[in-house]
Design a protein around this motif. Structure first.
Motif, PDB file in Angstrom:
ATOM      1  N   GLY A  46      -1.317   7.449  -7.268  1.00 57.55           N
ATOM      2  CA  GLY A  46      -2.571   6.748  -7.569  1.00 57.55           C
ATOM      3  C   GLY A  46      -2.810   6.585  -9.067  1.00 57.55           C
ATOM      4  N   ILE A  47      -3.880   5.856  -9.390  1.00 55.91           N
ATOM      5  CA  ILE A  47      -4.196   5.562 -10.802  1.00 55.91           C
ATOM      6  C   ILE A  47      -5.693   5.815 -11.003  1.00 55.91           C
ATOM      7  N   GLY A  48      -6.052   6.465 -12.098  1.00 54.63           N
ATOM      8  CA  GLY A  48      -7.465   6.751 -12.378  1.00 54.63           C
ATOM      9  C   GLY A  48      -8.234   5.484 -12.711  1.00 54.63           C
TER      10      GLY A  48
ATOM     11  N   GLY B 211      10.501   3.686 -16.418  1.00 57.81           N
ATOM     12  CA  GLY B 211       9.827   2.387 -16.328  1.00 57.81           C
ATOM     13  C   GLY B 211       9.632   1.814 -17.705  1.00 57.81           C
ATOM     14  N   SER B 212       9.276   0.513 -17.747  1.00 52.79           N
ATOM     15  CA  SER B 212       9.150  -0.151 -19.040  1.00 52.79           C
ATOM     16  C   SER B 212       7.721  -0.580 -19.333  1.00 52.79           C
ATOM     17  N   GLY B 213       6.869  -0.533 -18.321  1.00 56.97           N
ATOM     18  CA  GLY B 213       5.511  -1.030 -18.521  1.00 56.97           C
ATOM     19  C   GLY B 213       5.471  -2.547 -18.588  1.00 56.97           C
ATOM     20  N   LEU B 214       6.504  -3.200 -18.071  1.00 57.18           N
ATOM     21  CA  LEU B 214       6.545  -4.670 -18.103  1.00 57.18           C
ATOM     22  C   LEU B 214       6.274  -5.290 -16.743  1.00 57.18           C
ATOM     23  N   GLY B 215       6.623  -4.542 -15.686  1.00 55.84           N
ATOM     24  CA  GLY B 215       6.600  -5.105 -14.328  1.00 55.84           C
ATOM     25  C   GLY B 215       5.277  -5.735 -13.948  1.00 55.84           C
ATOM     26  N   LEU B 216       4.172  -5.040 -14.169  1.00 52.54           N
ATOM     27  CA  LEU B 216       2.873  -5.567 -13.727  1.00 52.54           C
ATOM     28  C   LEU B 216       2.401  -6.721 -14.618  1.00 52.54           C
ATOM     29  N   ALA B 217       2.742  -6.640 -15.923  1.00 50.45           N
ATOM     30  CA  ALA B 217       2.348  -7.740 -16.826  1.00 50.45           C
ATOM     31  C   ALA B 217       3.035  -9.025 -16.375  1.00 50.45           C
ATOM     32  N   ILE B 218       4.319  -8.926 -16.043  1.00 52.42           N
ATOM     33  CA  ILE B 218       5.069 -10.105 -15.591  1.00 52.42           C
ATOM     34  C   ILE B 218       4.543 -10.562 -14.228  1.00 52.42           C
TER      35      ILE B 218
ATOM     36  N   ASP C  15      -3.339   0.432  -3.533  1.00 54.15           N
ATOM     37  CA  ASP C  15      -3.217  -0.780  -2.723  1.00 54.15           C
ATOM     38  C   ASP C  15      -3.188  -1.956  -3.705  1.00 54.15           C
ATOM     39  N   PHE C  16      -1.975  -2.418  -4.019  1.00 50.08           N
ATOM     40  CA  PHE C  16      -1.831  -3.605  -4.874  1.00 50.08           C
ATOM     41  C   PHE C  16      -1.801  -4.808  -3.956  1.00 50.08           C
ATOM     42  N   TYR C  17      -2.603  -5.844  -4.239  1.00 49.52           N
ATOM     43  CA  TYR C  17      -2.524  -7.029  -3.385  1.00 49.52           C
ATOM     44  C   TYR C  17      -2.569  -8.323  -4.183  1.00 49.52           C
TER      45      TYR C  17
ATOM     46  N   ILE D 180       0.853  -1.197   0.000  1.00 47.01           N
ATOM     47  CA  ILE D 180       0.000   0.000   0.000  1.00 47.01           C
ATOM     48  C   ILE D 180       0.888   1.246   0.000  1.00 47.01           C
ATOM     49  N   ASP D 181       0.593   2.171  -0.917  1.00 49.84           N
ATOM     50  CA  ASP D 181       1.393   3.408  -0.914  1.00 49.84           C
ATOM     51  C   ASP D 181       0.500   4.636  -0.815  1.00 49.84           C
ATOM     52  N   GLU D 182       1.143   5.763  -0.561  1.00 47.18           N
ATOM     53  CA  GLU D 182       0.409   7.042  -0.501  1.00 47.18           C
ATOM     54  C   GLU D 182       0.872   7.896  -1.665  1.00 47.18           C
TER      55      GLU D 182
ATOM     56  N   GLN E  96       3.143  12.860 -13.870  1.00 51.45           N
ATOM     57  CA  GLN E  96       3.914  12.315 -12.742  1.00 51.45           C
ATOM     58  C   GLN E  96       4.501  10.942 -13.059  1.00 51.45           C
ATOM     59  N   ALA E  97       3.644  10.079 -13.681  1.00 52.61           N
ATOM     60  CA  ALA E  97       4.142   8.733 -13.995  1.00 52.61           C
ATOM     61  C   ALA E  97       5.258   8.816 -15.030  1.00 52.61           C
ATOM     62  N   ASN E  98       5.103   9.737 -15.979  1.00 53.43           N
ATOM     63  CA  ASN E  98       6.122   9.846 -17.012  1.00 53.43           C
ATOM     64  C   ASN E  98       7.449  10.332 -16.455  1.00 53.43           C
TER      65      ASN E  98
ATOM     66  N   PHE F 108       3.962  -3.468 -21.790  1.00 52.39           N
ATOM     67  CA  PHE F 108       4.485  -2.194 -22.298  1.00 52.39           C
ATOM     68  C   PHE F 108       3.535  -1.020 -22.109  1.00 52.39           C
ATOM     69  N   VAL F 109       2.485  -1.198 -21.288  1.00 49.03           N
ATOM     70  CA  VAL F 109       1.580  -0.071 -21.055  1.00 49.03           C
ATOM     71  C   VAL F 109       2.061   0.722 -19.852  1.00 49.03           C
ATOM     72  N   ARG F 110       2.239   2.021 -20.064  1.00 48.46           N
ATOM     73  CA  ARG F 110       2.550   2.944 -18.973  1.00 48.46           C
ATOM     74  C   ARG F 110       1.449   3.979 -18.984  1.00 48.46           C
ATOM     75  N   ILE F 111       0.995   4.361 -17.786  1.00 46.52           N
ATOM     76  CA  ILE F 111      -0.116   5.298 -17.742  1.00 46.52           C
ATOM     77  C   ILE F 111       0.391   6.698 -18.067  1.00 46.52           C
TER      78      ILE F 111
END
Ligand code: ADP
Length: 396
Positions: free
Chosen positions: A175-177, A201-208, A231-233, A170-172, A195-197, A188-191
């Motif tokens: 956030g993501i819309g 990042g590569s947009g690979l971490g969550l896919a993997i 809150d990623f769980y 959980i972070d503060e 701020q995110a830009n 390869f998707v980055r939002i």
């Protein structure tokens, strides 16, 4: 559009061997480039000025970034490589989290971020490939750190129910819309936000991470609000007989399914004669299970056929590399041979369920098992009785 799709690797449209060859080819010169830049940066060949230092720092950062990207692509191709065995084992998840936090806490300190831990004292052991779960949690922690401003708080929480241990990161942060949430697991998707830009990042971490967690029988979810945090769980199956059975079936089925062959699961429930004393039952069941293996070997249908122990002691599972008709014929042959051989079998019921698709995930395998079990349950009411090795229908 994504240029590498894990499903395409899985179904063979993209050959993972090519990916690993290209990745290795890229990695070797990159590490040489990095080594030379770092020599110059450390002023081994001679002194450098401040402006040159800044340029070299940027070059080093980008070398590291490129190395991470290559490693991620390699992992993506490997993570669901049908032939690779998973080193799943009984794992103390609390120790695993402690180790990750120990290795990672310095990085949080650098950004003056506070990392806190909240977990249930008595977390049960899980069944997982510890390296893969470590990689998932590291990805989530790295994102939490990158997308949370200096001085922010990051919390790891872990709790359990009968089936799963759930670990939250959980972070503060930014956030993501809502409109973006469904896309973040795409490769390869980055939002697209300023701020995110601003973070690399590569947009690979969550896919993997999603792929790895699903291959370990779990799920990944997120709750997030822009400006408030995320809150990623992830859920990881609690270690028990049932999960071991599902994992063994998955590992066995994956290469068969990937090669495009049909797969059938046969469940057989045996009842023994009343005169077998209860303390002998376990021994007889083991004997029966061994007997099935031996009988299978003698009536071999394919070298990949396999007998598995289920979580219910009198049900035996047989995985066959054949279609519906083939599995029915094989099961009949097998049962006949067993009833002839073991005179203490008094009744039995069997069910077959076949699967035809060229991809195979843990949830799909779960559905296959459930379907076969439902069929078995309905057939259980109409056992086959065995008299002197011959079968007769019987309604119980
Ligand atoms: P990246 O390398 O870009 O971080 P990921 O696959 O890990 O790739 O994440 C995909 C996108 O999801 C990121 O580009 C970012 O926009 C968003 N994201 C992931 N984690 C977080 C987080 N903790 N807070 C805010 N946004 C996040």
């Amino acid at each position: 559009m994504s240029s590498l799709d894990l499903n395409k690797v899985r179904t063979g449209e993209v050959n993972p061997d090519i990916i690993s060859t290209i990745s290795h080819e890229l990695r070797t010169p990159l590490s040489i480039i990095r080594e030379f830049i770092s020599l110059v940066y450390d002023e081994v060949p001679g002194p450098i000025n401040d402006r040159q230092r800044v340029c070299l720092e940027s070059a080093l950062r980008n070398c590291d970034r490129q190395a991470t990207l290559i490693n991620n692509i390699l992992d993506a191709s490997k993570s669901d490589f049908n032939r690779l065995p998973y080193n799943r084992r009984r794992t103390n998840i609390k120790l695993l989290i402690d180790e990750i936090v120990g290795d990672y806490s310095l990085k949080f300190e650098k950004k003056s971020q506070l990392l806190s831990l909240e977990y249930e004292e008595s977390l049960p052991d899980v069944l997982c490939a510890p390296d893969q779960i470590t990689q998932v949690l590291l990805n989530l922690l790295s994102n939490a750190r990158r997308y949370t401003p200096e001085g922010g708080r990051i919390t790891i929480k872990a709790h359990s129910n009968q089936e799963y241990v759930t670990v939250h990161v959980i972070d503060e942060g930014i956030g993501i819309g809502q409109d973006q949430l469904s896309r973040i697991y795409e490769i390869f998707v980055r939002i697209n936000s300023t701020q995110a830009n601003a973070t690399r990042g590569s947009g690979l971490g969550l896919a993997i991470s999603k792929d790895l967690i699903e291959q370990n029988g779990g799920e990944i979810h997120v709750k997030s609000k822009p400006g408030e945090g995320s809150d990623f769980y992830v859920t990881i199956p609690v270690y028990n007989k049932r999960v071991q059975y599902e994992a063994a079936l998955l590992d066995h089925a994956r290469p068969i399914i990937a090669s495009g062959k049909p797969l059938s699961l046969v469940l057989v429930r045996f009842r023994m004669s009343e005169n077998i004393r209860s303390r002998d039952r376990e021994v007889k069941l083991r004997e029966l299970s061994e007997g099935i293996k031996e009988t299978l070997q003698n009536n071999i249908i394919s070298s990949t056929d396999r007998v598995l122990s289920t979580d219910t002691e009198d049900i035996i599972a047989i995985v066959l590399e054949t279609d519906r008709a083939g599995s029915k014929a094989a099961a009949d042959r097998l049962i006949r041979a067993l009833c002839d051989k073991y005179d203490y079998i008094s009744r039995f019921a069997s069910s077959q369920h076949s699967y035809t698709s060229n991809t195979c995930t843990w949830p799909e395998l779960k559905r296959l098992i459930r379907a076969a079990e439902r069929k078995l349950k309905s057939k259980d009411k109409a056992f086959m009785e065995v008299h002197n090795g011959r079968q007769q229908d019987s309604i119980s």
